[in-house]
Write a protein that holds these residues in place. Structure first.
Motif, mmCIF file in Angstrom:
data_model
loop_
_atom_site.group_PDB
_atom_site.id
_atom_site.type_symbol
_atom_site.label_atom_id
_atom_site.label_comp_id
_atom_site.label_asym_id
_atom_site.label_seq_id
_atom_site.Cartn_x
_atom_site.Cartn_y
_atom_site.Cartn_z
ATOM 1 N N UNK A 65 5.185 -28.531 -52.742
ATOM 2 C CA UNK A 65 4.398 -29.542 -52.037
ATOM 3 C C UNK A 65 3.472 -28.865 -51.020
ATOM 4 N N UNK A 66 3.957 -27.819 -50.318
ATOM 5 C CA UNK A 66 3.114 -27.082 -49.368
ATOM 6 C C UNK A 66 1.934 -26.427 -50.085
ATOM 7 N N UNK A 67 2.192 -25.868 -51.262
ATOM 8 C CA UNK A 67 1.152 -25.150 -52.008
ATOM 9 C C UNK A 67 0.101 -26.095 -52.586
ATOM 10 N N UNK A 68 0.512 -27.316 -52.969
ATOM 11 C CA UNK A 68 -0.423 -28.231 -53.619
ATOM 12 C C UNK A 68 -1.021 -29.262 -52.674
ATOM 13 N N UNK A 69 -0.334 -29.550 -51.576
ATOM 14 C CA UNK A 69 -0.819 -30.566 -50.644
ATOM 15 C C UNK A 69 -0.179 -31.912 -50.935
ATOM 16 N N UNK A 70 -0.225 -32.797 -49.926
ATOM 17 C CA UNK A 70 0.426 -34.108 -50.047
ATOM 18 C C UNK A 70 -0.376 -35.110 -50.860
ATOM 19 N N UNK A 71 -1.677 -34.869 -51.059
ATOM 20 C CA UNK A 71 -2.516 -35.841 -51.764
ATOM 21 C C UNK A 71 -2.493 -35.663 -53.282
#
Length: 139
Positions: free
Chosen positions: A34-40
């Motif tokens: 999730x940190x690597x891809x982002x929350x959106x």
């Protein structure tokens, strides 16, 4: 996501850059992803299950392979999820659940030795061979 060597791994397939993350648990691996891809970003997570064969099932149960086969033949073991050329396979989780239920239903009596996987039979020491006595001829 998949587990290997006690760690969890994940990678993203549908992006131009290669993204792979790891964690000590499934939750920590997902957090890193999730940190690597982002929350959106919407993530679809496929978890590759851990499967076992007869040898691994025997180890989980603390039995030998013959005993596992006996329980399979009796219809007393979980149904395998598939059959390969090397034999039947089960989800590791199913075998571990069965082992927990089996142990609860068959408590170890105090007279029995502890259940340990791959316990070898104790070999008794060999009896010493009798010595040949030298008999001297009378003079």
């Amino acid at each position: 996501m998949w587990q290997s060597g006690g760690r969890w791994f994940a990678h993203v397939l549908d992006v131009p850059a290669y993204i792979e993350v790891t964690g000590t648990s499934r939750a920590s691996c997902l957090a890193e992803l999730r940190k690597a891809t982002g929350d959106d970003v919407d993530l679809i997570i496929e978890v590759i299950p851990v499967v076992v064969g007869v040898a691994e099932a025997a180890e989980i149960m603390g039995w030998d392979k013959r005993r596992v086969i006996t329980y399979i033949d009796r219809g007393s073991f979980p149904e395998p999820i598939g059959t390969l050329a090397s034999g039947r396979i089960w989800l590791r989780e199913d075998v571990e659940d069965y082992a927990d239920h089996w142990r609860a239903a068959h408590p170890q009596s105090p007279r029995q030795p502890p259940r340990t996987p791959n316990r070898k039979k104790q070999k008794l020491p060999k009896k010493p061979k009798p010595r040949k006595r030298k008999v001297s001829a009378p003079a």
